[in-house]
Design a protein around this motif. Structure first.
Motif, PDB file in Angstrom:
ATOM      1  N   ILE A  52       1.860  21.552   2.282  1.00  0.00           N
ATOM      2  CA  ILE A  52       1.607  20.382   1.430  1.00  0.00           C
ATOM      3  C   ILE A  52       0.120  20.055   1.400  1.00  0.00           C
ATOM      4  CG2 ILE A  52       3.891  19.429   1.928  1.00  0.00           C
ATOM      5  CD1 ILE A  52       2.544  17.464   3.830  1.00  0.00           C
ATOM      6  N   LEU A  53      -0.216  19.070   0.586  1.00  0.00           N
ATOM      7  CA  LEU A  53      -1.578  18.550   0.552  1.00  0.00           C
ATOM      8  C   LEU A  53      -1.602  17.208   1.280  1.00  0.00           C
ATOM      9  CD1 LEU A  53      -2.553  19.115  -3.207  1.00  0.00           C
ATOM     10  CD2 LEU A  53      -3.065  20.587  -1.268  1.00  0.00           C
ATOM     11  N   ARG A  54      -2.659  17.010   2.065  1.00  0.00           N
ATOM     12  CA  ARG A  54      -2.871  15.707   2.708  1.00  0.00           C
ATOM     13  C   ARG A  54      -4.190  15.150   2.206  1.00  0.00           C
ATOM     14  NH1 ARG A  54       1.179  15.053   6.066  1.00  0.00           N
ATOM     15  NH2 ARG A  54       2.022  16.853   7.192  1.00  0.00           N
ATOM     16  N   GLY A  55      -4.191  13.840   1.963  1.00  0.00           N
ATOM     17  CA  GLY A  55      -5.389  13.239   1.391  1.00  0.00           C
ATOM     18  C   GLY A  55      -5.730  11.915   2.026  1.00  0.00           C
ATOM     19  N   THR A  56      -6.914  11.442   1.694  1.00  0.00           N
ATOM     20  CA  THR A  56      -7.409  10.175   2.213  1.00  0.00           C
ATOM     21  C   THR A  56      -8.023   9.386   1.070  1.00  0.00           C
ATOM     22  OG1 THR A  56      -8.823   9.168   3.905  1.00  0.00           O
ATOM     23  CG2 THR A  56      -9.686  11.110   2.807  1.00  0.00           C
ATOM     24  N   VAL A  57      -7.899   8.065   1.133  1.00  0.00           N
ATOM     25  CA  VAL A  57      -8.458   7.158   0.129  1.00  0.00           C
ATOM     26  C   VAL A  57      -9.369   6.166   0.835  1.00  0.00           C
ATOM     27  CG1 VAL A  57      -7.968   5.440  -1.649  1.00  0.00           C
ATOM     28  CG2 VAL A  57      -6.363   7.325  -1.266  1.00  0.00           C
ATOM     29  N   ARG A  58     -10.576   6.001   0.305  1.00  0.00           N
ATOM     30  CA  ARG A  58     -11.487   4.980   0.806  1.00  0.00           C
ATOM     31  C   ARG A  58     -11.925   4.112  -0.364  1.00  0.00           C
ATOM     32  NH1 ARG A  58      -9.542   6.618   4.629  1.00  0.00           N
ATOM     33  NH2 ARG A  58     -10.378   6.993   6.713  1.00  0.00           N
ATOM     34  N   MET A  59     -11.838   2.795  -0.163  1.00  0.00           N
ATOM     35  CA  MET A  59     -12.197   1.832  -1.200  1.00  0.00           C
ATOM     36  C   MET A  59     -13.379   0.985  -0.761  1.00  0.00           C
ATOM     37  SD  MET A  59     -10.242   1.732  -3.970  1.00  0.00           S
ATOM     38  CE  MET A  59      -8.736   2.538  -4.538  1.00  0.00           C
ATOM     39  N   PRO A  60     -14.287   0.657  -1.673  1.00  0.00           N
ATOM     40  CA  PRO A  60     -15.350  -0.296  -1.341  1.00  0.00           C
ATOM     41  C   PRO A  60     -14.785  -1.697  -1.231  1.00  0.00           C
ATOM     42  CG  PRO A  60     -15.472   0.295  -3.652  1.00  0.00           C
ATOM     43  CD  PRO A  60     -14.392   1.141  -3.055  1.00  0.00           C
ATOM     44  N   SER A  61     -15.604  -2.617  -0.782  1.00  0.00           N
ATOM     45  CA  SER A  61     -15.174  -4.012  -0.636  1.00  0.00           C
ATOM     46  C   SER A  61     -14.611  -4.527  -1.959  1.00  0.00           C
ATOM     47  CB  SER A  61     -16.363  -4.871  -0.201  1.00  0.00           C
ATOM     48  OG  SER A  61     -15.999  -6.218  -0.092  1.00  0.00           O
ATOM     49  N   GLY A  62     -13.460  -5.169  -1.882  1.00  0.00           N
ATOM     50  CA  GLY A  62     -12.787  -5.667  -3.083  1.00  0.00           C
ATOM     51  C   GLY A  62     -11.666  -4.766  -3.553  1.00  0.00           C
ATOM     52  N   GLY A  63     -11.579  -3.542  -3.006  1.00  0.00           N
ATOM     53  CA  GLY A  63     -10.524  -2.625  -3.395  1.00  0.00           C
ATOM     54  C   GLY A  63      -9.297  -2.789  -2.522  1.00  0.00           C
ATOM     55  N   ASP A  64      -8.224  -2.072  -2.881  1.00  0.00           N
ATOM     56  CA  ASP A  64      -6.984  -2.126  -2.114  1.00  0.00           C
ATOM     57  C   ASP A  64      -6.340  -0.750  -2.171  1.00  0.00           C
ATOM     58  OD1 ASP A  64      -4.442  -2.536  -1.046  1.00  0.00           O
ATOM     59  OD2 ASP A  64      -4.334  -4.597  -1.788  1.00  0.00           O
ATOM     60  N   ALA A  65      -6.581   0.046  -1.132  1.00  0.00           N
ATOM     61  CA  ALA A  65      -6.093   1.422  -1.110  1.00  0.00           C
ATOM     62  C   ALA A  65      -4.576   1.484  -1.057  1.00  0.00           C
ATOM     63  CB  ALA A  65      -6.695   2.166   0.085  1.00  0.00           C
ATOM     64  N   VAL A  66      -3.946   0.559  -0.337  1.00  0.00           N
ATOM     65  CA  VAL A  66      -2.490   0.563  -0.225  1.00  0.00           C
ATOM     66  C   VAL A  66      -1.845   0.244  -1.573  1.00  0.00           C
ATOM     67  CG1 VAL A  66      -0.523  -0.610   0.826  1.00  0.00           C
ATOM     68  CG2 VAL A  66      -2.475   0.050   2.239  1.00  0.00           C
ATOM     69  N   ARG A  67      -2.365  -0.755  -2.268  1.00  0.00           N
ATOM     70  CA  ARG A  67      -1.828  -1.088  -3.598  1.00  0.00           C
ATOM     71  C   ARG A  67      -2.060   0.065  -4.575  1.00  0.00           C
ATOM     72  NH1 ARG A  67      -0.323  -5.815  -5.788  1.00  0.00           N
ATOM     73  NH2 ARG A  67      -1.148  -6.946  -3.976  1.00  0.00           N
ATOM     74  N   HIS A 108       4.862  10.026  -7.070  1.00  0.00           N
ATOM     75  CA  HIS A 108       4.306  11.379  -6.961  1.00  0.00           C
ATOM     76  C   HIS A 108       4.011  11.776  -5.519  1.00  0.00           C
ATOM     77  CE1 HIS A 108       3.842  11.128 -11.292  1.00  0.00           C
ATOM     78  NE2 HIS A 108       3.062  10.058 -11.159  1.00  0.00           N
ATOM     79  N   LEU A 109       4.229  10.862  -4.564  1.00  0.00           N
ATOM     80  CA  LEU A 109       3.800  11.094  -3.187  1.00  0.00           C
ATOM     81  C   LEU A 109       4.987  11.386  -2.276  1.00  0.00           C
ATOM     82  CD1 LEU A 109       1.264   8.123  -2.889  1.00  0.00           C
ATOM     83  CD2 LEU A 109       0.754  10.521  -3.425  1.00  0.00           C
ATOM     84  N   LEU A 110       4.740  12.205  -1.273  1.00  0.00           N
ATOM     85  CA  LEU A 110       5.737  12.452  -0.238  1.00  0.00           C
ATOM     86  C   LEU A 110       5.722  11.336   0.801  1.00  0.00           C
ATOM     87  CD1 LEU A 110       5.108  16.272   0.312  1.00  0.00           C
ATOM     88  CD2 LEU A 110       6.940  15.212  -1.022  1.00  0.00           C
ATOM     89  N   ALA A 111       4.525  10.854   1.101  1.00  0.00           N
ATOM     90  CA  ALA A 111       4.361   9.767   2.066  1.00  0.00           C
ATOM     91  C   ALA A 111       2.997   9.143   1.849  1.00  0.00           C
ATOM     92  CB  ALA A 111       4.487  10.282   3.503  1.00  0.00           C
ATOM     93  N   TRP A 112       2.862   7.882   2.239  1.00  0.00           N
ATOM     94  CA  TRP A 112       1.581   7.196   2.118  1.00  0.00           C
ATOM     95  C   TRP A 112       1.601   5.959   2.998  1.00  0.00           C
ATOM     96  CZ3 TRP A 112       1.851   2.182   0.297  1.00  0.00           C
ATOM     97  CH2 TRP A 112       3.034   1.831  -0.349  1.00  0.00           C
ATOM     98  N   GLY A 113       0.404   5.451   3.321  1.00  0.00           N
ATOM     99  CA  GLY A 113       0.304   4.242   4.128  1.00  0.00           C
ATOM    100  C   GLY A 113      -1.109   4.046   4.619  1.00  0.00           C
ATOM    101  N   GLY A 114      -1.350   2.884   5.226  1.00  0.00           N
ATOM    102  CA  GLY A 114      -2.677   2.623   5.754  1.00  0.00           C
ATOM    103  C   GLY A 114      -3.070   1.172   5.651  1.00  0.00           C
ATOM    104  N   HIS A 115      -4.345   0.955   5.348  1.00  0.00           N
ATOM    105  CA  HIS A 115      -4.924  -0.387   5.304  1.00  0.00           C
ATOM    106  C   HIS A 115      -5.561  -0.624   3.936  1.00  0.00           C
ATOM    107  CE1 HIS A 115      -4.249  -0.602   9.607  1.00  0.00           C
ATOM    108  NE2 HIS A 115      -4.825   0.579   9.717  1.00  0.00           N
ATOM    109  N   ARG A 116      -6.083  -1.822   3.766  1.00  0.00           N
ATOM    110  CA  ARG A 116      -6.592  -2.208   2.449  1.00  0.00           C
ATOM    111  C   ARG A 116      -7.736  -1.314   1.969  1.00  0.00           C
ATOM    112  NH1 ARG A 116      -5.277  -6.459  -0.283  1.00  0.00           N
ATOM    113  NH2 ARG A 116      -4.290  -7.365   1.564  1.00  0.00           N
ATOM    114  N   LEU A 117      -8.654  -0.968   2.848  1.00  0.00           N
ATOM    115  CA  LEU A 117      -9.812  -0.174   2.424  1.00  0.00           C
ATOM    116  C   LEU A 117      -9.715   1.287   2.813  1.00  0.00           C
ATOM    117  CD1 LEU A 117     -12.745  -2.660   3.213  1.00  0.00           C
ATOM    118  CD2 LEU A 117     -11.423  -2.393   1.096  1.00  0.00           C
ATOM    119  N   GLU A 133       2.513  21.166  -6.211  1.00  0.00           N
ATOM    120  CA  GLU A 133       2.869  21.207  -7.635  1.00  0.00           C
ATOM    121  C   GLU A 133       2.742  19.848  -8.307  1.00  0.00           C
ATOM    122  OE1 GLU A 133       6.757  21.122  -5.190  1.00  0.00           O
ATOM    123  OE2 GLU A 133       4.780  22.108  -5.100  1.00  0.00           O
ATOM    124  N   SER A 134       2.643  18.789  -7.519  1.00  0.00           N
ATOM    125  CA  SER A 134       2.488  17.446  -8.084  1.00  0.00           C
ATOM    126  C   SER A 134       1.034  17.015  -8.197  1.00  0.00           C
ATOM    127  CB  SER A 134       3.246  16.423  -7.226  1.00  0.00           C
ATOM    128  OG  SER A 134       4.612  16.731  -7.140  1.00  0.00           O
TER     129      SER A 134
END
Length: 510
Positions: free
Chosen positions: A342-357, A365-374, A383-384
Motif C-alpha cells: 500500500i501507500l502511506r502518506g503524511t499531511v502537514r497544514m500551516p496554522s489555520g488548517g485542519d489535516a483531520v477534517r 478513498h482511504l484505507l485508514a487515516w488519523g492524527g491531529h489538526r496540523l 490503484e486509488s
C-alpha cells in the motif's frame, strides 16, 4: 541507576503547583476509580501495545514500568511503521491473545479500531486504551474495553495532553500509582509533550517544567547517555535540546528501523550503550535522507502547496520532510510513498488548517487515516492514488490561509546577554501555545551570509560581534542574499561549561 535529585519547588519554575494545576484537568466525564493495575499481579501476563513515534514510545515505557512495578510479566509490541502502519491492528491483537495475555494495555492509538475492540471483548481479556487522537463521531466501546481519551468528553486542558500525559494524569487522578513514583516519571511526559508539539497551557507547561527537572537530575540513564553522546549538557537540558536533538534521535528508530531501539534506551536495557549508539547512527542517516528529500521536493511546492508521491522515498522520513517544507513555505504539504503493498502518506497544514477534517472528507478513498489538526497520516491502495491525488489537489487549491502575523521586538542581538535572557526564560518552557519571544533587527549592510556545516547547508549572518544562524538557509540566501530584516530567536548554548548566546533565524523579511 537513577540518582536522587533535589526537591523541586513548583513556584521556583514559574508555574503553578503540581497538585493545584492537575485539578484543572478532566479526562472523561464520570471517570471511574477502577484501574487496569487491579488486574496486575506477580505471574500475570500483561502486553502493552504502543506506537512508533516518541509519544507512543514514552507512553509504552510508562505503562511497562507501571506493570513491572507490580511484579507482572510484561511484554510490549509496537507496529513497524512501514510494514504495519499506525493503529491497533486486529491481526496483531489476535496473535497477542493467542500467545497468552491476561491484560492488554493500548497507548497512543486504538480509539478508531472497533474491530480490534471486538476481538478483545470476545476473548474476555480486559483491555484499556489510553489515547488522545481526535475521535469524531466515536462512541465508547462496550466493556471489557475501557477507553480513556479526553477528546471524548474531556475538558480543554485534558484535550491538549499527549498520550503519555493522558496515562500519567489518569494514574495521578485515580491513585493507580503512588504520587511520589509518578513524579519521577515526568521525564517521559516531558519528552512526549514536546515531541507531539502539545499546546503549553497551564497543565502541559507544568508537566514539561517538572519533567525537565527530572531529566536534569539524571534519573533516566538512557537519556543522560544519549545527551552526552550528542554533546548536550544534560544538567542544563532545555525544551529546545529535547526538540532539536534528543527527540529526533528517539524518533529515528521508528522511522528507519524499529521503535524498540528507542524503547530499550528509555527502559535502560542491559546493553544500553549499544542501543544509544544505534540511535545516533540512525539519526545521522535520517538527517541525510531528509536533507536529500527536502532539496528534491522544495522546487515542487506551488502556490497551493503540493500533493506528491515518490516511488523510492523512504516512508519513515516523510513526516519530518513535510513538516520542514510546510514551515518553510507556510503551505499544505502531502507526501506519500510505497510501504509494502500500500501507500502511506503524511499531511502537514500551516496554522489555520485542519489535516483531520481534510482527510475525513476524502475517507472514501482511504484505507485508514488519523492524527491531529496540523499533522495527520493516511494509507491508501495504489490503484486509488490517482483519484485521491486529484481530489486532494482540488481541495488544497480551494483553501485560504490568513497571513501569519508575528509579534516581534526590535532589539540588536548584541544587547541580549545570558543574564538578560535568563530573566525571559522564567516565562518558559517555550513551545506550541507559549512561543519563545521573537526579536527583529535590520539586515546588516555589507554583510555576506557564510555557509557552514558538513555540507554547507547552514548559514551564519555576521551582526557586529555575534552571528545569526540560519539552519538550512543556503538555498534561501542563494536567491535572497540581502533581505530587509531578520526575525530571530535567542537561546543559551553551553561551550566548555560556560553559557553563551546563540541567535537563530526564524524569518527573513524580504
Amino acid at each position: 541507576m537513577r540518582g536522587k535529585g533535589e526537591k523541586i519547588e513548583d513556584r521556583d519554575l514559574g508555574v503553578l503547583p503540581l497538585e493545584e494545576t492537575l485539578e484543572k484537568v478532566s479526562l472523561t466525564p464520570g471517570m471511574s476509580k477502577d484501574s487496569f493495575l487491579d488486574w496486575v499481579a506477580p505471574g500475570k501476563e500483561v502486553v502493552v501495545y504502543g506506537d512508533y513515534d516518541v509519544d507512543g514510545v514514552t507512553a509504552t515505557a510508562l505503562a511497562v514500568e507501571m506493570c513491572l512495578s507490580k511484579g507482572a510479566n510484561v511484554r510490549y509490541y509496537i507496529p513497524h511503521r512501514h510494514l504495519k502502519g499506525y493503529g491497533l491492528h486486529k491481526d496483531m491483537v489476535e496473535r497477542i491473545l493467542h500467545r497468552g495475555c491476561d491484560l492488554l494495555v493500548v497507548v497512543d492509538c486504538g480509539t478508531h479500531d472497533r474491530a480490534s475492540h471486538d476481538v478483545a471483548r470476545a476473548a474476555g481479556v480486559p483491555t484499556w486504551i489510553f489515547d488522545h487522537h481526535l475521535a469524531e463521531g466515536q462512541q465508547h466501546p462496550p466493556l471489557p474495553v475501557v477507553l480513556v481519551n479526553p477528546q471524548m468528553g474531556g475538558n480543554a486542558e485534558g484535550r491538549t495532553l499527549s498520550a503519555a500525559g493522558v496515562l500519567w494524569v489518569w494514574a495521578w487522578q485515580t491513585g493507580a500509582m503512588p504520587r511520589s513514583w509518578l513524579k519521577d516519571q515526568l521525564d517521559l511526559v516531558a519528552l512526549s509533550t514536546v515531541a507531539d508539539c502539545s499546546p503549553l497551557g497551564d497543565v502541559n507547561r507544568m508537566l514539561v517544567a517538572r519533567g525537565l527537572e527530572c531529566l536534569r537530575g539524571g534519573r533516566r540513564r538512557g537519556i543522560t547517555l544519549l545527551a552526552e553522546r550528542l554533546d548536550v549538557r544534560w544538567r542544563h537540558l532545555s525544551e529546545e535540546d529535547l526538540s532539536m536533538k534528543i527527540i529526533p534521535c528517539l524518533n529515528a528508530a521508528g522511522r528507519l528501523e524499529l521503535a524498540d531501539v528507542a524503547l530499550r534506551v528509555l527502559l535502560e536495557d542491559k546493553d544500553l550503550p549499544v542501543w544509544v549508539e544505534r540511535l545516533v547512527a540512525l539519526n545521522r542517516r535520517r538527517q541525510l535522507l531528509s536533507s536529500q528529500l527536502v532539496e528534491e521536493i522544495n522546487p515542487l511546492v506551488g502556490p497551493s502547496g503540493c500533493v506528491l508521491r515518490g516511488k523510492s522515498w523512504p516512508v519513515g522520513v516523510l513526516s519530518s520532510v513535510a513538516s520542514r517544507l510546510c514551515s518553510q513555505h507556510r503551505k499544505p504539504v502531502v507526501l506519500s510513498a510505497q510501504a509494502g503493498p500500500i501507500l502511506r502518506g503524511t499531511v502537514r497544514m500551516p496554522s489555520g488548517g485542519d489535516a483531520v477534517r481534510f482527510l475525513s472528507g476524502l475517507s472514501a478513498h482511504l484505507l485508514a487515516w488519523g492524527g491531529h489538526r496540523l499533522a495527520a497520516g493516511f494509507s491508501v491502495a495504489p490503484e486509488s492514488w490517482e483519484v485521491l491525488e486529484q481530489e486532494m489537489s482540488r481541495d488544497l487549491a480551494s483553501m485560504h490561509f490568513a497571513p501569519e502575523c508575528l509579534d516581534v521586538l526590535e532589539i540588536d542581538p548584541e544587547m541580549v546577554t545570558p543574564e538578560a535572557w535568563r530573566e525571559v526564560e522564567v516565562l518558559g518552557p517555550f513551545g506550541t501555545g507559549n512561543p519563545s519571544p521573537l526579536f527583529f533587527c535590520p539586515f546588516p549592510s555589507g554583510s555576506a551570509p557564510r555557509p557552514f556545516g558538513a555540507q554547507g547547508i547552514h548559514v551564519r549572518i555576521p551582526r557586529g560581534r555575534v552571528d545569526i544562524v540560519a539552519f538550512y538557509g543556503t538555498t534561501f540566501f542563494g536567491t535572497h542574499p540581502a533581505p530587509r530584516g531578520l526575525v530571530y530567536r535567542p537561546r543559551v548554548d553551553h561551550w566548555r561549561g560556560a553559557p553563551r548566546m546563540q541567535f537563530v533565524l526564524e524569518r527573513a523579511v524580504v
